[in-house]
Design a protein around this motif. Structure first.
Motif, mmCIF file in Angstrom:
data_model
loop_
_atom_site.group_PDB
_atom_site.id
_atom_site.type_symbol
_atom_site.label_atom_id
_atom_site.label_comp_id
_atom_site.label_asym_id
_atom_site.label_seq_id
_atom_site.Cartn_x
_atom_site.Cartn_y
_atom_site.Cartn_z
ATOM 1 N N ALA A 1 35.079 59.096 -71.842
ATOM 2 C CA ALA A 1 35.545 60.472 -71.650
ATOM 3 C C ALA A 1 37.067 60.487 -71.544
ATOM 4 O O ALA A 1 37.714 59.447 -71.359
ATOM 5 C CB ALA A 1 34.919 61.081 -70.398
ATOM 6 N N ILE A 2 37.616 61.670 -71.700
ATOM 7 C CA ILE A 2 39.064 61.871 -71.550
ATOM 8 C C ILE A 2 39.289 62.997 -70.550
ATOM 9 O O ILE A 2 38.735 64.090 -70.689
ATOM 10 C CB ILE A 2 39.733 62.219 -72.889
ATOM 11 C CG1 ILE A 2 39.580 61.059 -73.876
ATOM 12 C CG2 ILE A 2 41.216 62.544 -72.677
ATOM 13 C CD1 ILE A 2 40.130 61.347 -75.254
ATOM 14 N N GLN B 1 47.046 62.531 -69.817
ATOM 15 C CA GLN B 1 45.703 62.351 -70.371
ATOM 16 C C GLN B 1 45.207 60.962 -69.990
ATOM 17 O O GLN B 1 45.914 59.972 -70.206
ATOM 18 C CB GLN B 1 45.749 62.519 -71.890
ATOM 19 C CG GLN B 1 44.402 62.734 -72.547
ATOM 20 C CD GLN B 1 44.549 63.084 -74.017
ATOM 21 O OE1 GLN B 1 44.882 62.227 -74.831
ATOM 22 N NE2 GLN B 1 44.304 64.334 -74.363
ATOM 23 N N LEU B 2 43.992 60.915 -69.423
ATOM 24 C CA LEU B 2 43.462 59.657 -68.914
ATOM 25 C C LEU B 2 42.127 59.321 -69.572
ATOM 26 O O LEU B 2 41.086 59.887 -69.211
ATOM 27 C CB LEU B 2 43.280 59.729 -67.394
ATOM 28 C CG LEU B 2 44.525 59.984 -66.555
ATOM 29 C CD1 LEU B 2 44.152 60.103 -65.089
ATOM 30 C CD2 LEU B 2 45.538 58.877 -66.761
ATOM 31 N N PRO B 3 42.093 58.392 -70.523
ATOM 32 C CA PRO B 3 40.816 57.903 -71.047
ATOM 33 C C PRO B 3 40.109 57.083 -69.963
ATOM 34 O O PRO B 3 40.761 56.357 -69.205
ATOM 35 C CB PRO B 3 41.227 57.017 -72.227
ATOM 36 C CG PRO B 3 42.661 57.348 -72.501
ATOM 37 C CD PRO B 3 43.242 57.778 -71.199
ATOM 38 N N HIS B 4 38.799 57.171 -69.884
ATOM 39 C CA HIS B 4 38.073 56.418 -68.869
ATOM 40 C C HIS B 4 36.586 56.338 -69.207
ATOM 41 O O HIS B 4 36.082 57.091 -70.046
ATOM 42 C CB HIS B 4 38.255 57.049 -67.484
ATOM 43 C CG HIS B 4 37.752 58.461 -67.382
ATOM 44 N ND1 HIS B 4 38.402 59.526 -67.972
ATOM 45 C CD2 HIS B 4 36.670 58.986 -66.769
ATOM 46 C CE1 HIS B 4 37.747 60.640 -67.724
ATOM 47 N NE2 HIS B 4 36.685 60.340 -67.003
ATOM 48 N N GLN B 5 35.908 55.413 -68.541
ATOM 49 C CA GLN B 5 34.459 55.303 -68.646
ATOM 50 C C GLN B 5 33.866 56.035 -67.453
ATOM 51 O O GLN B 5 34.308 55.839 -66.316
ATOM 52 C CB GLN B 5 34.038 53.823 -68.625
ATOM 53 C CG GLN B 5 32.653 53.552 -69.153
ATOM 54 C CD GLN B 5 32.558 53.725 -70.669
ATOM 55 O OE1 GLN B 5 33.580 53.819 -71.348
ATOM 56 N NE2 GLN B 5 31.348 53.780 -71.193
ATOM 57 N N VAL B 6 32.896 56.890 -67.721
ATOM 58 C CA VAL B 6 32.325 57.689 -66.640
ATOM 59 C C VAL B 6 30.813 57.494 -66.573
ATOM 60 O O VAL B 6 30.129 57.476 -67.592
ATOM 61 C CB VAL B 6 32.681 59.192 -66.806
ATOM 62 C CG1 VAL B 6 32.183 59.743 -68.139
ATOM 63 C CG2 VAL B 6 32.127 60.013 -65.656
ATOM 64 N N GLU C 1 35.950 54.938 -64.208
ATOM 65 C CA GLU C 1 36.668 53.664 -64.302
ATOM 66 C C GLU C 1 37.810 53.809 -65.304
ATOM 67 O O GLU C 1 37.583 54.097 -66.486
ATOM 68 C CB GLU C 1 35.709 52.565 -64.737
ATOM 69 C CG GLU C 1 36.316 51.172 -64.678
ATOM 70 C CD GLU C 1 35.273 50.103 -64.952
ATOM 71 O OE1 GLU C 1 35.139 49.176 -64.133
ATOM 72 O OE2 GLU C 1 34.580 50.210 -65.988
ATOM 73 N N TYR C 2 39.052 53.618 -64.823
ATOM 74 C CA TYR C 2 40.248 53.821 -65.638
ATOM 75 C C TYR C 2 40.907 52.488 -65.974
ATOM 76 O O TYR C 2 40.742 51.501 -65.261
ATOM 77 C CB TYR C 2 41.266 54.690 -64.889
ATOM 78 C CG TYR C 2 40.757 56.061 -64.539
ATOM 79 C CD1 TYR C 2 40.918 57.125 -65.409
ATOM 80 C CD2 TYR C 2 40.123 56.293 -63.323
ATOM 81 C CE1 TYR C 2 40.462 58.389 -65.082
ATOM 82 C CE2 TYR C 2 39.660 57.556 -62.984
ATOM 83 C CZ TYR C 2 39.832 58.598 -63.872
ATOM 84 O OH TYR C 2 39.369 59.843 -63.545
ATOM 85 N N GLU C 3 41.690 52.493 -67.018
ATOM 86 C CA GLU C 3 42.509 51.335 -67.353
ATOM 87 C C GLU C 3 43.870 51.479 -66.678
ATOM 88 O O GLU C 3 44.560 52.476 -66.845
ATOM 89 C CB GLU C 3 42.710 51.234 -68.871
ATOM 90 C CG GLU C 3 41.468 50.827 -69.630
ATOM 91 C CD GLU C 3 41.758 50.587 -71.108
ATOM 92 O OE1 GLU C 3 42.939 50.458 -71.462
ATOM 93 O OE2 GLU C 3 40.803 50.542 -71.894
ATOM 94 N N GLY C 4 44.232 50.470 -65.885
ATOM 95 C CA GLY C 4 45.540 50.493 -65.231
ATOM 96 C C GLY C 4 45.593 51.307 -63.959
ATOM 97 O O GLY C 4 46.627 51.371 -63.304
ATOM 98 N N LEU C 5 44.488 51.944 -63.587
ATOM 99 C CA LEU C 5 44.422 52.745 -62.365
ATOM 100 C C LEU C 5 43.130 52.423 -61.615
ATOM 101 O O LEU C 5 42.121 52.069 -62.233
ATOM 102 C CB LEU C 5 44.464 54.242 -62.679
ATOM 103 C CG LEU C 5 45.752 54.810 -63.278
ATOM 104 C CD1 LEU C 5 45.521 56.237 -63.749
ATOM 105 C CD2 LEU C 5 46.887 54.762 -62.262
ATOM 106 N N ASP C 6 43.172 52.556 -60.303
ATOM 107 C CA ASP C 6 41.964 52.341 -59.514
ATOM 108 C C ASP C 6 40.914 53.384 -59.865
ATOM 109 O O ASP C 6 41.233 54.558 -60.092
ATOM 110 C CB ASP C 6 42.280 52.420 -58.017
ATOM 111 C CG ASP C 6 43.172 51.274 -57.564
ATOM 112 O OD1 ASP C 6 43.172 50.239 -58.242
ATOM 113 O OD2 ASP C 6 43.857 51.433 -56.532
#
Length: 515
Positions: A37-38, A116-121, A141-146
């Motif tokens: 998701a974004i 804009q934050l791409p992530h797995q949800v 779950e984000y890349e580069g962020l908690d």
């Protein structure tokens, strides 16, 4: 009793899969979905939503796309609407709770993407013994962020929700958080929330040399100009140009009123440039104001003339488009780019060990006292000379003096007791408003007469000119009312309490001792 946390932050070492694996040892659950998701955050340039403790998120995935308004402190969803794209203005949303809330907060400002934050949800349902969903969980779950875990309580299962929240906090040793992932994302960009505000907040050391402090002021104003430059060129919303012009006016006021701290040749060179900026932005801003006031124009007309005035709106829109194109060309020109860069370079240059004049070598507090007291006395003198027969030019000159005083007070606000200086700025603003109303209706009436002459070429029907004539009459009535209100507003500004504060803050001791 404190409400259980709705949101937790995942430690850097703890992946989503690990959380899910551990969760299976503690409680019954069902993974409803797992997808890419974004998340895109939106706000106005001046952070109107964030300042009201609200976050605006667009969440997009293969199966859903929706915009939501989230309480920044609790994480509670305040409004949600299925939407693939975010409209620029709140007026473009369909009627509902989300539009109502945005209308009240954004006004005429545009919604802009912040990051804009791409992530797995992962969407997870927590189940009871009867396999009924008692809590919904969103794990991101984000890349580069908690990563983040958000809990959604369900009606009728409040006690179960408390136990699940406690499970994450105590057994999983996760840290509850009310800080949005937005704040962390902004840090990665080298930004922070509320990093732009049209209100000046310049902190000055009272002992700083006057010429050095002046550069601090001008650098803050230059930042505002540059921040609003692209939005002004693109015409994103009318407030970009408004704030751009205010920063230009403040700079011009500083160059004319913070006297003799820079060499005369430097002041002359750059004052001319900022005067030019004021000229090239004026027509577009005036047309913005007319278009913003259009609804008021209609309201002031009899119902029978509402249709007749419509050609005026079309004329204003077309004229605004032409002026905006010309303005954008000016702000993309080599003249503008070169002159603004020269000003920026001057502000970065180190000043000589000794200032160019006595004024430059004063402390900024000493210079501020002198300038504020002198302009204040000039304002009072000009205002006391205004009578019912005074010409518009005299009122306009007084208005300009009011602006100069207010800008100086805003520049030097940090040098004085907060409550007292704010009291004076508020009082001055009230007096300025009545002078502004007089000037604005004069200009609008004159412009409407000019527009009617231009519209005759387009063979507009006579009823439109009749409606415009009624508008001019209404504006004249408003001008008369504002003129009558002048004495009252000046009396409020010039009341003894305010005079006492002005004297105590700015007047030299010799002036205070005079009877």
């Amino acid at each position: 009793m404190t409400a259980p946390p709705l949101q937790f932050e995942l430690p850097e070492h703890m992946a989503a899969k690990k959380i899910i694996s551990r969760l299976g040892n503690k409680i019954d659950f069902q993974i409803v979905s797992e997808q890419y998701a974004i998340k895109t955050f939106y706000d106005s340039l001046d952070w109107r939503l964030y300042s009201a403790d609200i976050l605006c998120e667009l969440n997009q995935s293969k199966t859903a796309s929706y915009i939501s308004l989230i309480d920044r402190n609790s994480g509670e969803c305040l409004a949600l609407e299925n939407l693939k794209e975010v409209p620029r203005f709140s007026s473009q949303f369909k009627n509902g709770s989300l539009k109502t809330l945005l209308d009240s907060l954004l006004g005429i400002r545009a919604l802009l993407p912040l990051c804009q934050l791409p992530h797995q949800v992962y969407q997870i349902n927590i189940l009871n013994q009867d396999q009924k969903t008692i809590v919904r969980i969103r794990l991101e779950e984000y890349e580069g962020l908690d990563g983040r875990i958000s809990l959604q309580p369900l009606k009728g299962y409040e006690k179960e929700f408390d136990r699940v929240s406690m499970l994450f906090e105590k057994s999983f040793e996760l840290t509850p958080t009310t800080c949005s992932i937005l704040n962390n994302a902004l840090k990665l960009q080298g930004r922070r929330a509320k990093d732009y505000n049209s209100k000046l907040a310049i902190k000055l050391d009272p002992e700083l040399r006057a010429d050095k402090a002046s550069k601090v002021i001008y650098r803050a104003l230059l930042k505002a100009i540059k921040t609003n430059e692209a939005g002004t060129i693109a015409d994103i919303d009318t407030e970009f140009l408004h704030d751009f012009r205010v920063a230009v006016r403040r700079t011009r006021a500083g160059l004319s009123q913070i006297k003799h701290v820079f060499p005369d040749s430097v002041v002359a060179q750059h004052a001319g440039f900022f005067s030019w900026l004021g000229q090239i932005t004026g027509a577009t801003r005036d047309l913005d104001v007319y278009l913003l006031n259009y609804k008021q124009y209609i309201t002031a007309l009899p119902d029978s003339l509402h249709d007749d005035i419509a050609p005026l709106y079309a004329f204003l829109k077309q004229k605004k488009k032409q002026e905006q194109t010309e303005l954008a060309n000016h702000l993309k020109s080599q003249k503008y780019i070169k002159r603004l860069l020269e000003w920026e370079q001057y502000l970065k240059e180190a000043l000589p060990e000794k200032g160019c004049s006595n004024a430059a070598n004063l402390t900024i507090k000493e210079l501020a006292d002198q300038r504020l007291w002198k302009v204040y006395k000039r304002l009072i003198k000009e205002a006391e000379e205004i009578t019912e027969d005074s010409k518009a030019e005299s009122l306009h000159a007084l208005r300009k003096t009011c602006k100069k005083l207010r800008y100086l007070m805003e520049f030097f606000q940090s040098l004085y007791p907060d409550d007292e200086i704010k009291t004076l700025i508020k009082a001055l603003k009230g007096f300025q408003d009545v002078l502004g109303n007089i000037q604005d209706v004069d200009v609008q009436a004159t412009s409407l007469k000019k527009f009617s002459e231009e519209m005759m070429v387009n063979k507009v029907q006579s009823n439109t000119f009749l409606a415009m004539g009624v508008l001019v009459q209404n504006l004249e009535t408003m001008r008369c009312a504002a003129r009558k209100d002048f004495a009252k507003q000046f009396s409020l500004f010039n009341q003894e309490e305010n005079r006492t504060i002005f004297k105590s803050l700015f007047a030299p001791q010799v002036d205070i001792k005079k009877p």
